[in-house]
Design an enzyme around this catalytic site. Structure first.
Site, short mmCIF file in Angstrom:
data_model
loop_
_atom_site.label_atom_id
_atom_site.label_comp_id
_atom_site.label_asym_id
_atom_site.label_seq_id
_atom_site.Cartn_x
_atom_site.Cartn_y
_atom_site.Cartn_z
N ASP A 8 0.87 -1.17 0.00
CA ASP A 8 0.00 0.00 0.00
C ASP A 8 0.91 1.23 0.00
O ASP A 8 2.00 1.21 0.57
CB ASP A 8 -0.89 -0.01 1.25
CG ASP A 8 -1.65 1.27 1.41
OD1 ASP A 8 -2.44 1.61 0.52
OD2 ASP A 8 -1.43 1.95 2.44
N ASP A 10 0.03 5.05 0.55
CA ASP A 10 -0.19 6.12 1.53
C ASP A 10 -0.37 5.55 2.93
O ASP A 10 -1.28 4.77 3.19
CB ASP A 10 -1.41 6.94 1.13
CG ASP A 10 -1.25 7.56 -0.25
OD1 ASP A 10 -0.26 8.27 -0.45
OD2 ASP A 10 -2.10 7.29 -1.12
N ASP A 16 1.26 9.49 5.08
CA ASP A 16 -0.08 9.73 4.56
C ASP A 16 -0.41 11.21 4.59
O ASP A 16 -0.63 11.80 5.65
CB ASP A 16 -1.11 8.94 5.38
CG ASP A 16 -2.49 8.98 4.76
OD1 ASP A 16 -2.61 9.38 3.59
OD2 ASP A 16 -3.46 8.59 5.44
N CYS A 104 -16.09 -1.37 -8.55
CA CYS A 104 -15.15 -2.09 -9.40
C CYS A 104 -14.52 -3.23 -8.61
O CYS A 104 -14.71 -3.32 -7.40
CB CYS A 104 -14.06 -1.12 -9.90
SG CYS A 104 -13.10 -0.41 -8.54
#
Length: 187
Positions: A8, A10, A16, A104
């Site tokens: 991942d 951020d 972040d 999605c």
């Protein structure tokens, strides 16, 4: 087949800063580089898997992510690392940009980005890992049949339990995750 560590972006790989596309503000977490080097030296491809709902929300254009990818690649190069792939999902069902305001299979916690990366890089997901700072990252990895690491750095705020939301390992940073992964693989 290859093995990978899916990261991942951020809050896990970089600090972040919500919806940041300013390349000048992108830095690697200070407790990530050594672990990434050890994982890479053990044969893991390093691949970013990132939700980027700022596109769907109209905060920035999708092509703005090219500068973000370029900056991350530059940081990897500077630190002797190779980024094998950069995958992102620009969608969000509540987005204001209609072309991106969809459900999605690529938006984490769904596994679409991991499955796509695996197909494009000949990766065996069963010997690969997903590292993230929230349980949606863990769920995406588990749904893709990877092992998973939750970086418990305070970014997970919901702690919603579920069938796919239990990480293989919990630790505080990528360097610690590398220690755990490499120890577990050798065991």
């Amino acid at each position: 087949m290859n093995k990978a560590v899916f990261l991942d972006k951020d809050g896990t790989l970089i600090p972040d800063i919500p919806y940041n596309i300013d390349a000048d503000l992108i830095t690697l977490q200070p407790d990530a580089v050594d672990g990434l080097k050890r994982l890479q030296n053990d044969g893991y491809q390093l691949i970013i898997i990132s939700n980027q709902s700022g596109v769907a929300r109209g905060f920035f254009k999708e092509d703005s992510l090219l500068a973000v990818e370029d900056r991350v690649r530059e940081l990897f190069d500077f630190n002797g690392l190779f980024l094998s792939g950069f995958y992102y999902c620009p969608h969000h069902p509540s987005g204001s940009v209609s072309a991106y305001a969809i459900n999605c299979d690529c938006r984490k916690p769904m596994p679409g980005m991991l499955i796509k990366a695996a197909a494009e890089h000949n990766i065996d997901l069963t010997i690969s890992w997903m590292i993230g700072d929230i349980l949606n990252d863990v769920e995406a990895g588990n749904r893709a049949n990877c092992q998973t690491v939750l970086i418990d750095n305070g970014n997970e705020t919901e702690w919603v339990k579920g069938d796919y939301r239990e990480p293989t390992i919990i630790c505080r940073c990528i360097n610690d995750a590398a220690d755990e992964i490499l120890t577990k693989v050798m065991a």
